[in-house]
Design a protein around this motif. Structure first.
Motif, PDB file in Angstrom:
ATOM      1  N   THR A 227      -6.701   4.517  -2.557  1.00 35.17           N
ATOM      2  CA  THR A 227      -6.078   3.333  -1.969  1.00 35.17           C
ATOM      3  C   THR A 227      -7.119   2.313  -1.548  1.00 35.17           C
ATOM      4  O   THR A 227      -6.929   1.108  -1.750  1.00 35.17           O
ATOM      5  N   TYR A 228      -8.217   2.772  -0.971  1.00 36.53           N
ATOM      6  CA  TYR A 228      -9.220   1.833  -0.471  1.00 36.53           C
ATOM      7  C   TYR A 228     -10.078   1.262  -1.606  1.00 36.53           C
ATOM      8  O   TYR A 228     -10.312   0.058  -1.678  1.00 36.53           O
ATOM      9  N   ARG A 264      -6.026  -3.888   9.143  1.00 38.02           N
ATOM     10  CA  ARG A 264      -6.544  -4.307  10.452  1.00 38.02           C
ATOM     11  C   ARG A 264      -7.777  -5.186  10.316  1.00 38.02           C
ATOM     12  O   ARG A 264      -8.092  -5.961  11.220  1.00 38.02           O
ATOM     13  N   ALA A 265      -8.468  -5.093   9.168  1.00 39.05           N
ATOM     14  CA  ALA A 265      -9.631  -5.935   8.929  1.00 39.05           C
ATOM     15  C   ALA A 265      -9.288  -7.188   8.122  1.00 39.05           C
ATOM     16  O   ALA A 265     -10.161  -7.993   7.828  1.00 39.05           O
ATOM     17  N   GLY A 266      -7.999  -7.331   7.751  1.00 40.80           N
ATOM     18  CA  GLY A 266      -7.594  -8.481   6.958  1.00 40.80           C
ATOM     19  C   GLY A 266      -8.086  -8.436   5.531  1.00 40.80           C
ATOM     20  O   GLY A 266      -8.310  -9.481   4.914  1.00 40.80           O
ATOM     21  N   LEU A 267      -8.244  -7.224   4.981  1.00 44.99           N
ATOM     22  CA  LEU A 267      -8.813  -7.053   3.641  1.00 44.99           C
ATOM     23  C   LEU A 267      -7.848  -6.349   2.689  1.00 44.99           C
ATOM     24  O   LEU A 267      -8.263  -5.697   1.743  1.00 44.99           O
ATOM     25  N   LEU A 268      -6.558  -6.496   2.928  1.00 43.23           N
ATOM     26  CA  LEU A 268      -5.565  -5.766   2.152  1.00 43.23           C
ATOM     27  C   LEU A 268      -5.346  -6.463   0.809  1.00 43.23           C
ATOM     28  O   LEU A 268      -4.759  -7.536   0.737  1.00 43.23           O
ATOM     29  N   GLY A 269      -5.849  -5.835  -0.266  1.00 39.67           N
ATOM     30  CA  GLY A 269      -5.753  -6.410  -1.607  1.00 39.67           C
ATOM     31  C   GLY A 269      -4.653  -5.767  -2.436  1.00 39.67           C
ATOM     32  O   GLY A 269      -4.001  -4.795  -2.018  1.00 39.67           O
ATOM     33  N   GLU A 270      -4.458  -6.285  -3.646  1.00 42.52           N
ATOM     34  CA  GLU A 270      -3.366  -5.815  -4.488  1.00 42.52           C
ATOM     35  C   GLU A 270      -3.519  -4.356  -4.903  1.00 42.52           C
ATOM     36  O   GLU A 270      -2.543  -3.630  -5.036  1.00 42.52           O
ATOM     37  N   HIS A 271      -4.763  -3.909  -5.137  1.00 40.52           N
ATOM     38  CA  HIS A 271      -4.932  -2.511  -5.541  1.00 40.52           C
ATOM     39  C   HIS A 271      -4.511  -1.560  -4.431  1.00 40.52           C
ATOM     40  O   HIS A 271      -3.959  -0.484  -4.694  1.00 40.52           O
ATOM     41  N   SER A 272      -4.749  -1.947  -3.175  1.00 32.90           N
ATOM     42  CA  SER A 272      -4.336  -1.107  -2.050  1.00 32.90           C
ATOM     43  C   SER A 272      -2.823  -1.167  -1.856  1.00 32.90           C
ATOM     44  O   SER A 272      -2.189  -0.158  -1.497  1.00 32.90           O
ATOM     45  N   ARG A 273      -2.229  -2.324  -2.072  1.00 36.15           N
ATOM     46  CA  ARG A 273      -0.772  -2.442  -1.975  1.00 36.15           C
ATOM     47  C   ARG A 273      -0.088  -1.554  -3.017  1.00 36.15           C
ATOM     48  O   ARG A 273       0.901  -0.871  -2.721  1.00 36.15           O
ATOM     49  N   LEU A 274      -0.627  -1.563  -4.228  1.00 33.83           N
ATOM     50  CA  LEU A 274      -0.060  -0.738  -5.295  1.00 33.83           C
ATOM     51  C   LEU A 274      -0.167   0.741  -4.947  1.00 33.83           C
ATOM     52  O   LEU A 274       0.805   1.498  -5.073  1.00 33.83           O
ATOM     53  N   ALA A 275      -1.337   1.162  -4.496  1.00 32.88           N
ATOM     54  CA  ALA A 275      -1.540   2.581  -4.185  1.00 32.88           C
ATOM     55  C   ALA A 275      -0.634   3.038  -3.054  1.00 32.88           C
ATOM     56  O   ALA A 275      -0.050   4.127  -3.114  1.00 32.88           O
ATOM     57  N   ALA A 276      -0.492   2.216  -2.016  1.00 38.18           N
ATOM     58  CA  ALA A 276       0.388   2.598  -0.908  1.00 38.18           C
ATOM     59  C   ALA A 276       1.828   2.724  -1.378  1.00 38.18           C
ATOM     60  O   ALA A 276       2.552   3.648  -0.976  1.00 38.18           O
ATOM     61  N   ARG A 277       2.251   1.815  -2.232  1.00 36.82           N
ATOM     62  CA  ARG A 277       3.633   1.871  -2.726  1.00 36.82           C
ATOM     63  C   ARG A 277       3.892   3.167  -3.496  1.00 36.82           C
ATOM     64  O   ARG A 277       4.950   3.788  -3.341  1.00 36.82           O
ATOM     65  N   ILE A 278       2.926   3.588  -4.290  1.00 38.74           N
ATOM     66  CA  ILE A 278       3.116   4.800  -5.095  1.00 38.74           C
ATOM     67  C   ILE A 278       2.898   6.064  -4.271  1.00 38.74           C
ATOM     68  O   ILE A 278       3.682   7.017  -4.351  1.00 38.74           O
ATOM     69  N   LEU A 279       1.847   6.092  -3.467  1.00 33.82           N
ATOM     70  CA  LEU A 279       1.486   7.334  -2.770  1.00 33.82           C
ATOM     71  C   LEU A 279       2.238   7.532  -1.456  1.00 33.82           C
ATOM     72  O   LEU A 279       2.470   8.670  -1.045  1.00 33.82           O
TER      73      LEU A 279
END
Length: 326
Positions: A227-228, A264-279
């Motif tokens: 995710t990260y 929390r660091a304001g660094l939420l990118g699309e790859h992390s959004r995708l991973a959270a949605r799936i995992l």
């Protein structure tokens, strides 16, 4: 302390960038894109480390790090956490840099800074390790995540092929000290994302060679790294979720930690959004919020640390929301 001395200190203390090469490490290479991603992460980590050991103050280092592109900035803070901890731990290096960072502008990146401290502990003599009491009693277990990552990354044969563990790791000690190896395993699982070159088949095959009681923590670390750091497609993330099997809640917990660290660091990118949605089975903002909704307000460690109760509660939340099957 003059600039010339600080520049010399950076050259002396900073590992050579070749140490992050997948060829040098002997790690799996899935594709040119995956190699470029993982090696860039290593370069940015060392840039953050170098800034920390060269800068006159913590604030000076942070000003430089905050100019790094958003997707990779957290890795620079992880490297800086290692650099500040190295200076705090070396004779005549002074003290208080890690604390100054965590109490200052580095606070939004505290997860990464804690992990960086663990990298430093892997290179410092044990009598120079920081006191566990210097850290948040809940988050200090992330230090051992960093230690485990370092050992798996640089001592791969011993920690991955031979699956080495100390019988009782000496830090942080106390009634919950027996949990230390589990926290280290979470870092080893995170390192497997790099060792396996983001190749889900390779990473999960390595996990499945470990003893059954270690796999949940390894999957949690892998979920955090996937995710990260990213480096996979939606289909590959679905494959990772399926391969995790009974450890899907742990995989989701690690993914949620990564979503929270980025959000929390304001660094939420699309790859992390995708991973959270799936995992995690939900959007990244919700996954991040879950970690805080169940976070213990007054953590107290017994035989099991509050950190593990927190992690288990996070995983259970995603099961109850229906996004993850147990």
């Amino acid at each position: 302390m003059g600039y010339g001395f600080r520049a010399l200190r950076r050259r002396v203390l900073t590992p050579d960038v070749s140490e992050t090469s997948l060829d040098k490490r002997g790690f799996h290479k899935k594709s040119p894109a995956a190699v470029e991603l993982l090696e860039k992460v290593g370069r940015i980590f060392l840039e953050g480390y170098g800034n920390a050991v060269e800068a006159r103050t913590v604030a000076d280092a942070q000003a430089r790090i905050d100019r790094i592109e958003e997707r990779f900035r957290g890795f620079a803070y992880e490297g800086a956490g290692m650099g500040w901890a190295m200076l705090d731990g070396l004779p005549f290096g002074g003290r208080g840099r890690v604390r100054a960072s965590l109490n200052g502008p580095g606070e939004p990146h505290n997860y990464l800074i804690y992990v960086g401290v663990g990298w430093a502990m892997a290179r410092l003599p044990r009598f120079r390790w920081p006191s566990p009491e210097a850290f948040d009693p809940l988050l200090r277990w992330l230090v051992l995540d960093g230690y485990g990552f370092h050992q798996a990354y640089f001592r791969t044969h011993r920690y991955i092929d031979q699956q080495y563990q100390e019988e009782r790791f000496p830090w942080p000690g106390g009634p919950a000290g027996g949990y230390a190896n589990r926290a280290i395993d979470q870092g080893i699982g995170r390192a497997l994302w790099f060792i396996g070159g983001t190749d889900v088949d390779v990473v999960t095959s390595i996990i499945e060679r470990f003893a059954a009681h270690r796999r949940s923590d390894l999957y949690a670390g892998t979920g955090l790294a996937a995710t990260y750091a990213g480096g996979v497609t939606e289909r590959e993330l679905e494959q990772l979720r399926e391969r995790a099997g009974e450890h899907r809640a742990a995989l989701a917990q690690g993914s949620a930690f990564a979503a929270e660290a980025r959000a929390r660091a304001g660094l939420l990118g699309e790859h992390s959004r995708l991973a959270a949605r799936i995992l995690c089975g939900t959007d990244a903002e919700t996954a991040a919020r879950v970690t805080q909704d169940v976070r213990p307000a007054h953590p107290v460690d017994g035989a099991e640390p509050a950190f593990e109760t927190w992690r288990r509660d996070i995983g259970a939340q995603f099961v109850s929301l229906g996004g993850v099957t147990s």
